[in-house]
Design a protein around this motif. Structure first.
Motif, mmCIF file in Angstrom:
data_model
loop_
_atom_site.group_PDB
_atom_site.id
_atom_site.type_symbol
_atom_site.label_atom_id
_atom_site.label_comp_id
_atom_site.label_asym_id
_atom_site.label_seq_id
_atom_site.Cartn_x
_atom_site.Cartn_y
_atom_site.Cartn_z
ATOM 1 N N GLU A 67 0.846 -1.202 0.000
ATOM 2 C CA GLU A 67 0.000 0.000 0.000
ATOM 3 C C GLU A 67 0.877 1.246 0.000
ATOM 4 O OE1 GLU A 67 -3.071 0.408 -0.607
ATOM 5 O OE2 GLU A 67 -4.144 -1.401 -0.028
ATOM 6 N N THR A 70 2.150 1.772 -3.533
ATOM 7 C CA THR A 70 1.162 2.338 -4.461
ATOM 8 C C THR A 70 0.804 3.783 -4.111
ATOM 9 O OG1 THR A 70 -0.730 1.413 -3.252
ATOM 10 C CG2 THR A 70 0.181 0.092 -5.076
ATOM 11 N N HIS A 80 0.175 -3.124 -7.551
ATOM 12 C CA HIS A 80 -1.284 -3.200 -7.657
ATOM 13 C C HIS A 80 -1.723 -4.646 -7.887
ATOM 14 C CE1 HIS A 80 -2.431 1.005 -7.445
ATOM 15 N NE2 HIS A 80 -1.415 1.301 -8.251
ATOM 16 N N LEU A 83 -1.404 -6.602 -4.609
ATOM 17 C CA LEU A 83 -2.493 -6.250 -3.697
ATOM 18 C C LEU A 83 -3.808 -6.866 -4.168
ATOM 19 C CD1 LEU A 83 -1.543 -2.580 -2.869
ATOM 20 C CD2 LEU A 83 -1.810 -4.445 -1.209
ATOM 21 N N GLY A 84 -4.025 -6.893 -5.472
ATOM 22 C CA GLY A 84 -5.214 -7.557 -5.997
ATOM 23 C C GLY A 84 -5.254 -9.019 -5.595
ATOM 24 N N TYR A 87 -5.979 -9.200 -1.710
ATOM 25 C CA TYR A 87 -7.347 -8.814 -1.373
ATOM 26 C C TYR A 87 -8.386 -9.754 -1.987
ATOM 27 C CZ TYR A 87 -5.690 -4.390 0.647
ATOM 28 O OH TYR A 87 -5.085 -3.432 1.424
ATOM 29 N N GLN A 96 -11.484 -3.871 -2.572
ATOM 30 C CA GLN A 96 -10.090 -3.440 -2.701
ATOM 31 C C GLN A 96 -9.388 -4.228 -3.805
ATOM 32 O OE1 GLN A 96 -10.040 -4.143 1.517
ATOM 33 N NE2 GLN A 96 -8.676 -2.378 1.776
ATOM 34 N N ASP A 99 -10.388 -2.722 -7.109
ATOM 35 C CA ASP A 99 -9.701 -1.447 -7.354
ATOM 36 C C ASP A 99 -8.266 -1.663 -7.826
ATOM 37 O OD1 ASP A 99 -12.000 -0.163 -6.516
ATOM 38 O OD2 ASP A 99 -11.205 0.328 -4.514
ATOM 39 N N HIS A 100 -7.551 -2.548 -7.141
ATOM 40 C CA HIS A 100 -6.135 -2.763 -7.489
ATOM 41 C C HIS A 100 -5.993 -3.515 -8.814
ATOM 42 C CE1 HIS A 100 -4.149 -0.853 -4.165
ATOM 43 N NE2 HIS A 100 -5.050 -1.391 -3.351
ATOM 44 N N TYR A 101 -6.836 -4.492 -9.054
ATOM 45 C CA TYR A 101 -6.769 -5.189 -10.348
ATOM 46 C C TYR A 101 -7.104 -4.230 -11.493
ATOM 47 C CZ TYR A 101 -6.175 -10.055 -8.751
ATOM 48 O OH TYR A 101 -5.685 -11.244 -8.240
ATOM 49 N N GLN A 103 -6.678 -0.991 -11.564
ATOM 50 C CA GLN A 103 -5.532 -0.087 -11.730
ATOM 51 C C GLN A 103 -4.386 -0.806 -12.428
ATOM 52 O OE1 GLN A 103 -5.693 3.086 -11.257
ATOM 53 N NE2 GLN A 103 -3.579 3.479 -11.806
#
Length: 124
Positions: A67, A70, A80, A83-84, A87, A96, A99-101, A103
């Motif tokens: 985090e 990013t 990202h 994190l995908g 999450y 979440q 959002d990360h996938y 991005q």
């Protein structure tokens, strides 16, 4: 001097890479942490440290570091994606993950991992 600090930080970062390649996680972690103590803005050292935390199943530390990556470097596609992945493992954090996938796909639509992100997004 700053130039020496950069060189020392870079040396620890490179040591971390070598230790990682030799599956010496604890030594790699220490090398990345030393590099970051000297030069906190070494994004790749921070990202690699997060990957070590992931391998060690320390998800809380991995998420915290990723985090941070990013936030300081919003265009860091691999962070990202990572994190995908994290999450997406729990329904409570699917928002979440989405959002990360998303991005990640904006930043790296042709990345080899793009298909995995797209499949997860299509299914959720």
């Amino acid at each position: 001097s700053l130039e020496n600090d950069d060189m020392i930080a870079s040396t620890f970062y490179n040591l971390g890479i070598v230790y990682t390649a030799n599956s010496e996680r604890s030594l790699a972690r220490e090398a990345y942490l030393r590099a970051l103590t000297i030069q906190p803005d070494l994004v790749n050292a921070r990202y690699n440290l997060a990957l070590i935390y992931l391998e060690e199943k320390d998800l809380a530390s991995a998420v915290k570091v990723l985090e941070d990556v990013t936030k300081t470097n919003p265009s860091h596609a691999p962070a990202h994606f990572a994190l995908g992945l994290i999450y997406s493992s729990a329904p409570s954090s699917y928002g979440q993950a989405r959002d990360h996938y998303q991005q990640f796909l904006k930043l790296a639509p042709n990345d080899p991992s793009a298909g995995r992100a797209k499949r997860w997004l299509d299914a959720h």
